[in-house]
Design an enzyme around this catalytic site. Structure first.
Site, PDB file in Angstrom:
ATOM      1  N   TYR A  57       4.212  12.064  18.533  1.00  0.00           N
ATOM      2  CA  TYR A  57       3.338  11.786  18.927  1.00  0.00           C
ATOM      3  C   TYR A  57       2.620  12.220  20.583  1.00  0.00           C
ATOM      4  CZ  TYR A  57       5.511   8.445  15.540  1.00  0.00           C
ATOM      5  OH  TYR A  57       5.831   7.157  15.151  1.00  0.00           O
ATOM      6  N   SER A 113       2.552   0.812  10.172  1.00  0.00           N
ATOM      7  CA  SER A 113       1.642   0.557   8.964  1.00  0.00           C
ATOM      8  C   SER A 113       1.730  -0.391   7.830  1.00  0.00           C
ATOM      9  CB  SER A 113       1.922   1.970   8.540  1.00  0.00           C
ATOM     10  OG  SER A 113       2.152   3.280   9.312  1.00  0.00           O
ATOM     11  N   LEU A 124      -0.308  -2.933   8.403  1.00  0.00           N
ATOM     12  CA  LEU A 124      -1.887  -2.786   7.782  1.00  0.00           C
ATOM     13  C   LEU A 124      -2.827  -1.988   7.257  1.00  0.00           C
ATOM     14  CD1 LEU A 124      -2.642  -5.018  11.386  1.00  0.00           C
ATOM     15  CD2 LEU A 124      -2.346  -6.033   8.751  1.00  0.00           C
ATOM     16  N   GLY A 125      -1.540  -1.300   6.269  1.00  0.00           N
ATOM     17  CA  GLY A 125      -2.108  -0.032   5.403  1.00  0.00           C
ATOM     18  C   GLY A 125      -2.943   1.070   6.252  1.00  0.00           C
ATOM     19  N   ARG A 126      -2.229   1.310   7.824  1.00  0.00           N
ATOM     20  CA  ARG A 126      -3.177   2.032   8.539  1.00  0.00           C
ATOM     21  C   ARG A 126      -4.780   1.592   8.588  1.00  0.00           C
ATOM     22  NH1 ARG A 126      -0.905   7.931   6.098  1.00  0.00           N
ATOM     23  NH2 ARG A 126       1.740   6.478   5.563  1.00  0.00           N
ATOM     24  N   GLY A 127      -4.579   0.142   9.047  1.00  0.00           N
ATOM     25  CA  GLY A 127      -5.674  -0.037   9.241  1.00  0.00           C
ATOM     26  C   GLY A 127      -6.639  -0.948   8.078  1.00  0.00           C
ATOM     27  N   LEU A 146      -5.647  -2.697   5.333  1.00  0.00           N
ATOM     28  CA  LEU A 146      -5.772  -4.431   5.541  1.00  0.00           C
ATOM     29  C   LEU A 146      -6.635  -4.773   6.556  1.00  0.00           C
ATOM     30  CD1 LEU A 146      -2.833  -3.969   3.610  1.00  0.00           C
ATOM     31  CD2 LEU A 146      -4.112  -3.975   2.380  1.00  0.00           C
TER      32      LEU A 146
END
Length: 319
Positions: free
Chosen positions: A58, A207, A209-212, A214
């Site tokens: 990262y 993830s 939250l589905g990469r945002g 969700l």
């Protein structure tokens, strides 16, 4: 916050952790604020989100330095998890390759220790298995770090049941980190989630939250930041985003009925998959951090779990 133990390591963590990737890599490349990110990490510790997850990939490298800066006076309050085994080829496109050679893993690990300003990592994870290197060789090298007192536990990321067993025969696997959410259910289908439960291995859902997606706040590409890695992924293409509203719709309806938020419903569903599951959402925002942390106390009623079980499969692959 409710806690669990990482495998047989004795390391206790909150069932909701903090993924720090987005503070330095992948998402919203122009919306970075180091001071706010540090504040978010501090608040996460206060809330009991004590699994702080990063990786050398990262940035590359800068996220570990950010985590070190944030935890300079709070190192003993958290479980620091980092990863090695992915090498960035092009930071602009996020292109990377796998390198599980013992000499690379050994150097990557000690470089991570230096950047994290610590004499040990609580959880060191193999970011991806290198198909060119037997997992036993990579994992055996990582086991040396535990024997030397420089790592307290070892984990794997994105692996099969067979790979877990091969590694486990060399040294205990404390955790397996894999994407799991309402629109990424592969671990429920390929046996990894159940295998972890049977083996006493903690499953870390990245993830969640589905990469945002969700969050319930992304309806089209214009809802994503202008410079953001998600623009490159299949599920975030315009047609796929439109079709995938059917995935988040049941969570939105349940959230309204229960008086909570869509992310809280999504996180509660992930945690409901087992007491061995830790959800690892990432955020750079205090408001969303606190919202996510409250999901640890949300128990979905049986009819809600059944409704979410019928969510349609997403359009588009993960990568």
């Amino acid at each position: 916050m409710r806690t669990t133990t990482l495998g047989g390591s004795g390391l206790e963590v909150g069932v909701i952790g903090l993924g720090c990737m987005g503070m330095s890599w992948g998402y919203d490349m122009l919306g970075r604020d180091q001071a706010t990110s540090i504040e978010v990490i501090h608040r996460a510790v206060d809330l009991g989100c004590t699994l702080i997850d990063t990786a050398d990939q990262y940035g590359p490298f800068t996220n570990e330095e950010l985590v070190a800066k944030a935890l300079r006076e709070r190192r003993d309050e958290v479980v620091v998890a980092t990863k090695g085994g992915l090498v960035v080829d092009d930071p602009q496109t996020f292109a990377s390759h796998r390198d599980g050679r013992p000499e690379h893993i050994r150097k990557a690990f000690h470089d991570s220790l230096r950047r994290l300003r610590t004499d040990h990592v609580d959880l060191y994870q193999l970011h991806r298995v290198d198909p060119a290197v037997p997992i036993e060789e990579t994992w055996g090298t990582m086991a040396e770090f535990v024997a030397e007192g420089k790592a307290r536990a070892l984990g794997l990321s994105e692996v099969s049941v067979e790979q877990i067993e091969r590694a486990h025969a060399v040294h205990p696997v404390a955790s397996v980190q894999t994407e799991l959410s309402l629109w990424s259910r592969e671990p429920l289908l390929d046996g990894v989630l159940d295998h972890c439960r049977e083996r006493g291995i903690t499953f870390i859902a990245y993830s969640p939250l589905g990469r945002g997606f969700l969050s319930g706040r992304i309806f089209g590409s214009s809802d994503l930041p202008q410079v953001d890695g998600r623009h490159r992924t299949p599920r975030f293409q315009p047609e796929a985003l439109a079709a995938n509203q059917a995935v988040v719709a049941p969570a939105r309806e349940l959230a309204e009925r229960l008086g909570v938020t869509v992310p809280q419903v999504s996180l509660a569903w992930v945690l409901a998959q087992g007491t061995h599951v830790v959800a690892l959402p990432g955020t750079k925002t205090l408001r969303y951090l606190e919202e996510n942390a409250r999901a640890a106390d949300l128990v979905l009623p049986e009819d809600a779990r059944k409704a979410l079980a019928d969510v349609p499969a997403p359009v588009g692959t993960r990568y």
